[in-house]
Design a protein around this motif. Structure first.
Motif, mmCIF file in Angstrom:
data_model
loop_
_atom_site.group_PDB
_atom_site.id
_atom_site.type_symbol
_atom_site.label_atom_id
_atom_site.label_comp_id
_atom_site.label_asym_id
_atom_site.label_seq_id
_atom_site.Cartn_x
_atom_site.Cartn_y
_atom_site.Cartn_z
ATOM 1 N N THR A 2 0.618 -1.356 -0.182
ATOM 2 C CA THR A 2 -0.238 -0.025 -0.234
ATOM 3 C C THR A 2 0.898 1.319 0.108
ATOM 4 O O THR A 2 1.860 0.978 0.861
ATOM 5 N N SER A 4 1.270 5.766 0.644
ATOM 6 C CA SER A 4 1.174 5.880 1.079
ATOM 7 C C SER A 4 1.615 8.044 0.739
ATOM 8 O O SER A 4 2.895 7.396 0.604
ATOM 9 N N MET A 29 -2.888 10.627 1.617
ATOM 10 C CA MET A 29 -3.416 9.818 1.030
ATOM 11 C C MET A 29 -3.347 8.150 1.097
ATOM 12 O O MET A 29 -1.925 7.656 2.100
ATOM 13 N N TYR A 30 -3.962 7.315 1.770
ATOM 14 C CA TYR A 30 -3.664 5.597 2.054
ATOM 15 C C TYR A 30 -4.774 4.891 1.251
ATOM 16 O O TYR A 30 -5.505 4.818 1.303
ATOM 17 N N GLY A 31 -3.780 4.167 0.425
ATOM 18 C CA GLY A 31 -4.387 2.972 -0.459
ATOM 19 C C GLY A 31 -5.235 3.274 -1.901
ATOM 20 O O GLY A 31 -6.388 3.149 -1.416
ATOM 21 N N GLY A 32 -4.546 4.753 -2.194
ATOM 22 C CA GLY A 32 -6.017 5.060 -3.174
ATOM 23 C C GLY A 32 -6.952 6.228 -2.552
ATOM 24 O O GLY A 32 -7.838 6.991 -3.399
ATOM 25 N N ARG A 33 -6.738 6.468 -1.587
ATOM 26 C CA ARG A 33 -8.106 7.450 -1.361
ATOM 27 C C ARG A 33 -7.249 8.446 -0.182
ATOM 28 O O ARG A 33 -6.412 8.098 1.032
ATOM 29 N N VAL A 34 -8.174 9.564 -0.808
ATOM 30 C CA VAL A 34 -7.746 10.770 0.669
ATOM 31 C C VAL A 34 -8.855 10.535 1.940
ATOM 32 O O VAL A 34 -9.993 10.104 2.026
ATOM 33 N N VAL A 35 -7.545 9.751 3.157
ATOM 34 C CA VAL A 35 -7.844 9.179 4.633
ATOM 35 C C VAL A 35 -7.851 10.389 5.116
ATOM 36 O O VAL A 35 -9.201 10.631 6.381
ATOM 37 N N GLU A 36 -6.779 11.577 5.376
ATOM 38 C CA GLU A 36 -7.506 12.430 6.313
ATOM 39 C C GLU A 36 -6.684 14.365 5.209
ATOM 40 O O GLU A 36 -6.087 13.910 3.983
#
Length: 71
Positions: A2, A4, A29-36
Motif C-alpha cells: 500500500t 501512502s 492518501m492511503y490505498g489510493g484514497r484521501v483519508v485525512e
C-alpha cells in the motif's frame, strides 16, 4: 504493498504561497484514497502518520519545526 502520500492540495505548487497562506491545508492518501485532510497540525500527528505509513512514528520538535521520526 500500500502506498501512502502526504500532499499539498493546490493548483500551484509555489511553496512560498503555501507557507504564507494563513490556513494552509494538507492531505494524506492511503490505498489510493484521501483519508485525512486539514491543517498540518491536525495531520502531522503520531496517530495519523503511524496509521497511514503502517509503522510507529513519533512527531517531535525539531530545530526548524515538527519532525517525524520513525523506527
Amino acid at each position: 504493498m500500500t502506498i501512502s502520500r502526504v500532499f499539498v492540495p493546490r493548483a500551484s505548487t509555489n511553496v512560498a504561497n503555501w507557507i504564507s497562506d494563513p490556513q494552509p491545508l494538507i492531505g494524506v492518501m492511503y490505498g489510493g484514497r484521501v483519508v485525512e485532510f486539514g491543517p498540518p497540525a491536525a495531520i502531522m500527528t503520531d496517530d495519523v502518520l503511524s496509521r497511514v505509513f503502517d509503522t510507529p512514528v513519533q512527531v517531535v520538535d525539531g530545530p526548524s519545526g515538527p519532525l517525524a521520526v520513525y523506527y
